[in-house]
Enzyme design. Sequence first.
Site, PDB file in Angstrom:
ATOM      1  N   ARG A 193       0.869  -1.191   0.000  1.00 58.21           N
ATOM      2  CA  ARG A 193       0.000   0.000   0.000  1.00 58.21           C
ATOM      3  C   ARG A 193       0.897   1.230   0.000  1.00 58.21           C
ATOM      4  NH1 ARG A 193      -2.566   0.542   5.155  1.00 58.21           N
ATOM      5  NH2 ARG A 193      -1.148   2.266   5.401  1.00 58.21           N
ATOM      6  N   ASN A 214       4.167   0.621   2.148  1.00 53.04           N
ATOM      7  CA  ASN A 214       4.143  -0.482   3.114  1.00 53.04           C
ATOM      8  C   ASN A 214       4.219  -1.787   2.344  1.00 53.04           C
ATOM      9  OD1 ASN A 214       3.271   1.095   5.672  1.00 53.04           O
ATOM     10  ND2 ASN A 214       1.891   1.789   4.062  1.00 53.04           N
ATOM     11  N   SER A 219      -2.512  -2.830   5.992  1.00 52.18           N
ATOM     12  CA  SER A 219      -3.821  -3.217   6.533  1.00 52.18           C
ATOM     13  C   SER A 219      -4.951  -2.283   6.094  1.00 52.18           C
ATOM     14  CB  SER A 219      -3.743  -3.283   8.053  1.00 52.18           C
ATOM     15  OG  SER A 219      -3.353  -2.039   8.552  1.00 52.18           O
ATOM     16  N   GLU A 436       7.938   0.790  11.512  1.00 49.53           N
ATOM     17  CA  GLU A 436       6.601   0.790  10.922  1.00 49.53           C
ATOM     18  C   GLU A 436       5.577   0.855  12.044  1.00 49.53           C
ATOM     19  OE1 GLU A 436       6.096   0.749   7.647  1.00 49.53           O
ATOM     20  OE2 GLU A 436       8.254   0.617   7.325  1.00 49.53           O
ATOM     21  N   GLY A 437       4.353   1.176  11.675  1.00 52.10           N
ATOM     22  CA  GLY A 437       3.258   1.050  12.639  1.00 52.10           C
ATOM     23  C   GLY A 437       2.836   2.346  13.301  1.00 52.10           C
ATOM     24  N   ARG A 518      -7.530   7.679   5.155  1.00 49.59           N
ATOM     25  CA  ARG A 518      -7.544   7.843   6.614  1.00 49.59           C
ATOM     26  C   ARG A 518      -7.460   9.329   6.916  1.00 49.59           C
ATOM     27  NH1 ARG A 518      -2.450   4.439   8.058  1.00 49.59           N
ATOM     28  NH2 ARG A 518      -1.882   5.406   6.079  1.00 49.59           N
TER      29      ARG A 518
HETATM   30  P1  ADP Z   1       4.834   4.366   9.677  1.00 54.94           P
HETATM   31  O1  ADP Z   1       5.611   3.324   8.969  1.00 54.94           O
HETATM   32  O2  ADP Z   1       5.054   4.393  11.136  1.00 54.94           O
HETATM   33  O3  ADP Z   1       3.392   4.359   9.279  1.00 54.94           O
HETATM   34  P2  ADP Z   1       4.995   6.837   8.174  1.00 54.94           P
HETATM   35  O4  ADP Z   1       6.138   7.270   7.359  1.00 54.94           O
HETATM   36  O5  ADP Z   1       3.788   6.425   7.434  1.00 54.94           O
HETATM   37  O6  ADP Z   1       5.496   5.728   9.172  1.00 54.94           O
HETATM   38  O7  ADP Z   1       4.620   8.001   9.170  1.00 54.94           O
HETATM   39  C1  ADP Z   1       3.567   7.893  10.102  1.00 54.94           C
HETATM   40  C2  ADP Z   1       2.640   9.077   9.979  1.00 54.94           C
HETATM   41  O8  ADP Z   1       3.378  10.289  10.158  1.00 54.94           O
HETATM   42  C3  ADP Z   1       1.972   9.213   8.626  1.00 54.94           C
HETATM   43  O9  ADP Z   1       0.789   8.456   8.586  1.00 54.94           O
HETATM   44  C4  ADP Z   1       1.714  10.700   8.541  1.00 54.94           C
HETATM   45  O10 ADP Z   1       0.543  11.032   9.268  1.00 54.94           O
HETATM   46  C5  ADP Z   1       2.897  11.306   9.285  1.00 54.94           C
HETATM   47  N1  ADP Z   1       3.967  11.645   8.336  1.00 54.94           N
HETATM   48  C6  ADP Z   1       4.951  10.829   7.917  1.00 54.94           C
HETATM   49  N2  ADP Z   1       5.751  11.448   7.029  1.00 54.94           N
HETATM   50  C7  ADP Z   1       5.266  12.683   6.883  1.00 54.94           C
HETATM   51  C8  ADP Z   1       5.655  13.813   6.097  1.00 54.94           C
HETATM   52  N3  ADP Z   1       6.715  13.762   5.302  1.00 54.94           N
HETATM   53  N4  ADP Z   1       4.904  14.927   6.187  1.00 54.94           N
HETATM   54  C9  ADP Z   1       3.829  14.988   7.001  1.00 54.94           C
HETATM   55  N5  ADP Z   1       3.418  13.967   7.773  1.00 54.94           N
HETATM   56  C10 ADP Z   1       4.121  12.821   7.719  1.00 54.94           C
HETATM   57 MG    MG Z   2       2.558   4.836   7.457  1.00 57.74          MG
END
Ligand code: ADP
Ligand code: MG
Length: 542
Positions: A193, A214, A219, A436-437, A518
């Site tokens: 995803r 991901n 999920s 992750e997560g 989301r």
């Molecule tokens: P994880 O693998 O923990 O899901 P993510 O990279 O998806 O890591 O980051 C988790 C959350 O942080 C995202 O769902 C988003 O809400 C926020 N986030 C991550 N990267 C950014 C970014 N570059 N700008 C704004 N928000 C971010």
């Molecule tokens: Mg994420």
Amino acid sequence: MFLREEGHEGGVWSAIGTPVARRCCRSHPWQGPGNWCPVRGWGWCFLISDSPDLTPDRAGVGDSMTVGMATGWGSLLQDEQQLEELARQAVDRALAEGVLLRTSQAPSSSHVVSYAPFTLFPSRVPSALLEQAYAVQADFNLLVDAVSQNAVFLEQTLSSTIKRDSFTARLFDIHKQVLKEGIAQTVFLGLNRSDYMFQCNPDGTTALKQIEINTISASFGGLASRTPAVHRHVLSVLGKTKEAAKILSNNPSKGLAMGIAKAWELYGSANAQVLLIAQEKERNIFDQRAIENELLARNIHVIRRRFEDVSEKGSLDQDRRLFMDGQEVAVVYFRDGYMPGHYSLQNWEARLLLERSCAVKCPDIATQLAGTKKVQQELSRAGVLESLLPGQPEAVARLRATFAGLYSLDLGEEGDQAITKAIAAPSCFVLKPQREGGGNNLYGEEMVQALERLRDSEERASYILMEKIEPEPFRNCLLRPGSPAQVIQCISELGIFGVYVREGKTLVMNKHVGHLLRTKAIEHADGGVAAGVAVLDNPYPV
Ligand code: ADP
Ligand code: MG
């Protein structure tokens, strides 16, 4: 209402309503007139009045790229009594549709369940960005698959990270062991995803920017298949049948199951099963069951087991065929195993056993590594996409258009410069570890402190730095079990599910299979639905 500036820097501002703030991006409110954002180098881009909503009807349908995301459901969000009644109906419909989670009090049992949190209304998404995200998904599938097969690229990319990040190092060790022994599996299955936010540009346009991809345990494909009916219901209750008809049908669980079924078929043993690795304490079981049910409908049997069960009752025969409780396994589908906390010593051994087998792993360990933040950052370097996808300039261009700024923090001048930039403008960056997560990233002052601490340490190579995406906030009403309906300023994250199957060197399936939207309150920098921050939503294409 959010308005675009008519002319930039020094231009004439036209406003409806009372301007309450002027800013270049959400991170930099109230800078002096004529200033430029120190980081983005932009002039002023918005006037923000105290009334951020328009009804969808008034919002200039067809002008999606310039109207932006700020419009919403207008007066509907102001009528508390109507909201309460709508919320009651929406919750009942969500329960009836199976938009369910186990409760945090009883995560191992389905005796008492509740609805998964969701928005009362669908949230506006420019159709052009939705189409762009769908159009680039097959390219992302190809890219992940190419990275997973490129042991040299993975080794080079992760070499500094694995020195300091023990989780990635452990995964990498298994990858090396499997390579050394020889990869037994011949069929490869990717269920991923790709997640995006809608960057709001200074000229009022919005751009699709990838947050991450991901490659393990992606999920909410199951629950996202059931939420369109809920939003259609809400809009129908309001007599908005035209709007209800605009909610896109969505069935990722069917598409994900199709991928698993294809891999199962190519494995070629009629009695073999699908092994779903999950924890016993699993609140999101109904999301997983949606895929299990689709498989059973195709007469493919799924057994749910924990890593601990694999280490006790799993075995390989001399051809490295995998058996669980005496039954042959064709496909291993991981809904666990993406965080350090998921592994005891025993679980690491179970993971190695699974990886050594000829069963189709979803994902195999190399594909899990292809989904690390470090790989994402290296992919954004000039020339890397071209070398991984030779002769495919259109795919490369589509992919690159979705990349935000990504910066290596490896020791050296490049990393030093990135750190200096981030400390000077903390609100424009996100610091990400290889996790992750949700809930692991660092922002603002916390990020500055971490960067100052890490500056002279090799440990900094276990993080990457990313440009912070600034979507335009809008209002929606969030529904959560046990809390009153809450109308707040939100931002959304769009995910597109992708499926690919490769047999040897031949790609036999490569497609997108649906989406997930989301939505969360703007004050939460991080965190997904499972972390209790974001809620399920549907795009309302405009
Ligand atoms: P994880 O693998 O923990 O899901 P993510 O990279 O998806 O890591 O980051 C988790 C959350 O942080 C995202 O769902 C988003 O809400 C926020 N986030 C991550 N990267 C950014 C970014 N570059 N700008 C704004 N928000 C971010
Ligand atoms: Mg994420």
